[in-house]
Design a protein around this motif. Structure first.
Motif, PDB file in Angstrom:
ATOM      1  N   VAL A 149     -73.651 102.597  38.471  1.00 35.38           N
ATOM      2  CA  VAL A 149     -72.317 102.819  39.051  1.00 35.38           C
ATOM      3  C   VAL A 149     -71.227 102.867  37.983  1.00 35.38           C
ATOM      4  N   ARG A 150     -71.503 102.317  36.819  1.00 34.71           N
ATOM      5  CA  ARG A 150     -70.499 102.328  35.745  1.00 34.71           C
ATOM      6  C   ARG A 150     -70.432 103.680  35.043  1.00 34.71           C
ATOM      7  N   GLN A 151     -71.439 104.526  35.284  1.00 34.33           N
ATOM      8  CA  GLN A 151     -71.513 105.845  34.642  1.00 34.33           C
ATOM      9  C   GLN A 151     -71.283 105.734  33.136  1.00 34.33           C
ATOM     10  N   PRO A 152     -72.136 104.978  32.454  1.00 36.29           N
ATOM     11  CA  PRO A 152     -71.930 104.736  31.023  1.00 36.29           C
ATOM     12  C   PRO A 152     -72.324 105.942  30.172  1.00 36.29           C
ATOM     13  N   LYS A 153     -71.890 105.905  28.915  1.00 37.84           N
ATOM     14  CA  LYS A 153     -72.332 106.912  27.958  1.00 37.84           C
ATOM     15  C   LYS A 153     -73.789 106.670  27.567  1.00 37.84           C
ATOM     16  N   LEU A 154     -74.201 105.407  27.637  1.00 37.75           N
ATOM     17  CA  LEU A 154     -75.507 105.020  27.130  1.00 37.75           C
ATOM     18  C   LEU A 154     -76.047 103.855  27.961  1.00 37.75           C
ATOM     19  N   PHE A 155     -77.292 103.999  28.455  1.00 33.68           N
ATOM     20  CA  PHE A 155     -77.977 102.910  29.149  1.00 33.68           C
ATOM     21  C   PHE A 155     -78.862 102.171  28.149  1.00 33.68           C
ATOM     22  N   LEU A 156     -78.814 100.834  28.188  1.00 34.12           N
ATOM     23  CA  LEU A 156     -79.651 100.009  27.334  1.00 34.12           C
ATOM     24  C   LEU A 156     -80.520  99.114  28.211  1.00 34.12           C
ATOM     25  N   PHE A 157     -81.830  99.194  28.048  1.00 39.54           N
ATOM     26  CA  PHE A 157     -82.778  98.388  28.824  1.00 39.54           C
ATOM     27  C   PHE A 157     -83.498  97.431  27.884  1.00 39.54           C
ATOM     28  N   ASP A 158     -83.399  96.132  28.149  1.00 38.29           N
ATOM     29  CA  ASP A 158     -84.045  95.132  27.303  1.00 38.29           C
ATOM     30  C   ASP A 158     -85.237  94.529  28.039  1.00 38.29           C
ATOM     31  N   GLU A 159     -86.428  95.078  27.801  1.00 39.18           N
ATOM     32  CA  GLU A 159     -87.673  94.642  28.429  1.00 39.18           C
ATOM     33  C   GLU A 159     -87.489  94.374  29.924  1.00 39.18           C
ATOM     34  N   PRO A 160     -87.034  95.369  30.693  1.00 45.78           N
ATOM     35  CA  PRO A 160     -86.664  95.126  32.086  1.00 45.78           C
ATOM     36  C   PRO A 160     -87.833  94.858  33.019  1.00 45.78           C
ATOM     37  N   LEU A 161     -89.059  95.151  32.609  1.00 46.46           N
ATOM     38  CA  LEU A 161     -90.198  95.012  33.518  1.00 46.46           C
ATOM     39  C   LEU A 161     -91.062  93.801  33.216  1.00 46.46           C
ATOM     40  N   SER A 162     -90.695  93.011  32.228  1.00 47.13           N
ATOM     41  CA  SER A 162     -91.556  91.918  31.763  1.00 47.13           C
ATOM     42  C   SER A 162     -91.809  90.861  32.827  1.00 47.13           C
ATOM     43  N   ASN A 163     -90.880  90.691  33.763  1.00 45.96           N
ATOM     44  CA  ASN A 163     -91.033  89.651  34.775  1.00 45.96           C
ATOM     45  C   ASN A 163     -91.765  90.132  36.029  1.00 45.96           C
ATOM     46  N   LEU A 164     -92.220  91.382  36.027  1.00 45.67           N
ATOM     47  CA  LEU A 164     -92.865  91.952  37.218  1.00 45.67           C
ATOM     48  C   LEU A 164     -94.376  91.946  37.052  1.00 45.67           C
ATOM     49  N   ASP A 165     -95.090  91.890  38.194  1.00 46.74           N
ATOM     50  CA  ASP A 165     -96.549  91.955  38.112  1.00 46.74           C
ATOM     51  C   ASP A 165     -96.984  93.379  37.788  1.00 46.74           C
ATOM     52  N   ALA A 166     -98.277  93.555  37.497  1.00 45.32           N
ATOM     53  CA  ALA A 166     -98.775  94.823  36.943  1.00 45.32           C
ATOM     54  C   ALA A 166     -98.483  96.012  37.854  1.00 45.32           C
ATOM     55  N   ALA A 167     -98.777  95.873  39.156  1.00 44.74           N
ATOM     56  CA  ALA A 167     -98.566  96.998  40.079  1.00 44.74           C
ATOM     57  C   ALA A 167     -97.091  97.343  40.190  1.00 44.74           C
ATOM     58  N   LEU A 168     -96.247  96.322  40.249  1.00 46.36           N
ATOM     59  CA  LEU A 168     -94.810  96.550  40.372  1.00 46.36           C
ATOM     60  C   LEU A 168     -94.230  97.135  39.095  1.00 46.36           C
ATOM     61  N   ARG A 169     -94.795  96.728  37.955  1.00 47.34           N
ATOM     62  CA  ARG A 169     -94.343  97.312  36.689  1.00 47.34           C
ATOM     63  C   ARG A 169     -94.567  98.819  36.686  1.00 47.34           C
ATOM     64  N   MET A 170     -95.750  99.246  37.160  1.00 45.54           N
ATOM     65  CA  MET A 170     -96.039 100.671  37.160  1.00 45.54           C
ATOM     66  C   MET A 170     -95.095 101.410  38.105  1.00 45.54           C
ATOM     67  N   ASN A 171     -94.876 100.855  39.301  1.00 47.45           N
ATOM     68  CA  ASN A 171     -93.980 101.507  40.263  1.00 47.45           C
ATOM     69  C   ASN A 171     -92.554 101.596  39.736  1.00 47.45           C
ATOM     70  N   THR A 172     -92.075 100.499  39.139  1.00 42.71           N
ATOM     71  CA  THR A 172     -90.705 100.493  38.632  1.00 42.71           C
ATOM     72  C   THR A 172     -90.577 101.410  37.417  1.00 42.71           C
ATOM     73  N   ARG A 173     -91.638 101.493  36.607  1.00 39.91           N
ATOM     74  CA  ARG A 173     -91.642 102.421  35.478  1.00 39.91           C
ATOM     75  C   ARG A 173     -91.463 103.859  35.959  1.00 39.91           C
ATOM     76  N   ILE A 174     -92.153 104.208  37.031  1.00 40.47           N
ATOM     77  CA  ILE A 174     -92.021 105.553  37.606  1.00 40.47           C
ATOM     78  C   ILE A 174     -90.606 105.767  38.123  1.00 40.47           C
ATOM     79  N   GLU A 175     -90.043 104.734  38.763  1.00 41.24           N
ATOM     80  CA  GLU A 175     -88.673 104.840  39.274  1.00 41.24           C
ATOM     81  C   GLU A 175     -87.677 105.066  38.135  1.00 41.24           C
ATOM     82  N   ILE A 176     -87.865 104.366  37.019  1.00 41.57           N
ATOM     83  CA  ILE A 176     -86.950 104.536  35.875  1.00 41.57           C
ATOM     84  C   ILE A 176     -87.087 105.939  35.300  1.00 41.57           C
ATOM     85  N   ALA A 177     -88.322 106.442  35.209  1.00 42.76           N
ATOM     86  CA  ALA A 177     -88.536 107.807  34.698  1.00 42.76           C
ATOM     87  C   ALA A 177     -87.878 108.833  35.610  1.00 42.76           C
TER      88      ALA A 177
END
Length: 331
Positions: A149-177
């Motif tokens: 919502v901030r419409q930034p010039k640059l998005f920075l992600f710091d290990e955003p999936l580390s706290n998720l289980d394996a299946a959720l990591r894959m799903n969220t990875r697809i969502e980010i892509a």
């Protein structure tokens, strides 16, 4: 146009030199992943870009602006943390709108941006819920929505999936892509997981001990690693390394062979005992130990290899890699 430019960036904490002459350009719309083992400096580099840490020397440009002395809130960046960093007393809508309200955006602008981000992230039905009422994956989507919502010039992600289980990591990875494709935004993503790096990045920056080891597309780095460290870090299972003198006596170099390029063959130049087998359905991973040297084979399909068998190993020299005594790529 260049979204981010780093020129000779260094960072020291007292006498500890953490980042060493980092040079990098990120183009507009590019998805760049910083990857490396724990302690390599990737999160520190992200924090220097964000302005949460000051560079000891070097120049940082975001777009055309030199931002070394610019506070984080004015750099035009939005950061998504591993810990989500949501306000527990605010519902999803208010977590997403807080920064816009502080920037005194109009209600019309705020409502429009929240509606669009919620649609992208499938959060429309959760806007009135609180973080405690959400799953880990939903909380991470809220954190991403707050950045969108901030419409930034640059998005920075710091290990955003580390706290998720394996299946959720894959799903969220697809969502980010998918989100990257929809927004066509410039993104920098930090991870220690080479699978995330390979599947998400337009460009990978491999770091070790505060230095850039190699920069390139996932397939460039996989097929043409500059050194033994990059070759071993990218790929799952990782590349096998064996002393060349086991095949060519007196050769002090090291041969690298991808697991998928090793085959079981009775007349192969190497032999060893099967010490472990992983039946994955579509693939079979086999560990063969040569004296004290484990070698991993990735075989397509299902195989009846038994633990304790002695097998020969073969490979195509044209698909192998050769590294000198300093770990630098020779061929």
């Amino acid at each position: 146009m260049t979204a981010l430019s780093l020129k000779n960036v260094n960072k020291s904490f007292g006498s500890v030199h953490v980042l060493k002459d980092i040079n990098l350009e990120v183009e507009e719309g590019e998805f760049v992943v910083f990857v490396g083992p724990s302690g390599c400096g990737k999160s520190t580099l992200l924090r220097v870009i964000a302005g949460l840490e000051d560079a000891s020397s070097g120049d940082i440009h975001i777009g055309e602006d030199l931002v070394n002395l610019t506070p984080p809130a004015k750099r035009g960046i939005a950061m998504v943390f591993q810990s989500y960093a949501l306000y527990p007393h605010l519902n999803v809508r208010n977590n997403m709108t807080l920064a816009l309200k502080q920037a005194k955006r109009s209600k019309e602008v705020i409502d429009a941006r929240v509606a669009e981000a919620s649609r992208m992230l499938d959060l429309e039905q959760y806007l009135d819920r609180y973080p405690s009422e959400l799953s880990g994956g939903q909380r991470q989507r809220v954190a991403i929505g707050r950045a969108i919502v901030r419409q930034p010039k640059l998005f920075l992600f710091d290990e955003p999936l580390s706290n998720l289980d394996a299946a959720l990591r894959m799903n969220t990875r697809i969502e980010i892509a998918n989100l990257h494709r929809q927004l066509d935004a410039s993104m920098i993503y930090v991870t220690h997981d080479q699978t995330e790096a390979m599947t998400l990045a337009d460009k990978i920056v491999v770091l070790r001990d505060g230095r850039v080891e190699q920069i390139g597309s996932p397939m460039e780095l996989y097929n043409n690693p500059a050194n033994q460290f990059v070759a071993g870090f990218l790929g799952a299972p990782s590349m096998n390394f064996i002393a060349a003198d086991k095949i060519t006596p007196g050769d002090l170099r090291t041969i690298g062979i991808r697991p998928e390029d090793l085959t079981i063959s009775s007349d192969g130049p190497l032999s060893g005992q099967v010490t472990h087998v992983e039946h994955l359905g579509g693939d079979t991973n086999v560990i063969v130990t040569l004296e004290d040297q484990p070698m991993t084979l990735r075989l397509f399909g299902q195989h009846g290899v038994k633990i304790g068998e002695t097998v020969g190993l073969a490979f195509d020299p044209a698909k192998s890699y050769l590294f000198d005594q300093n770990g630098q790529r020779v061929t």
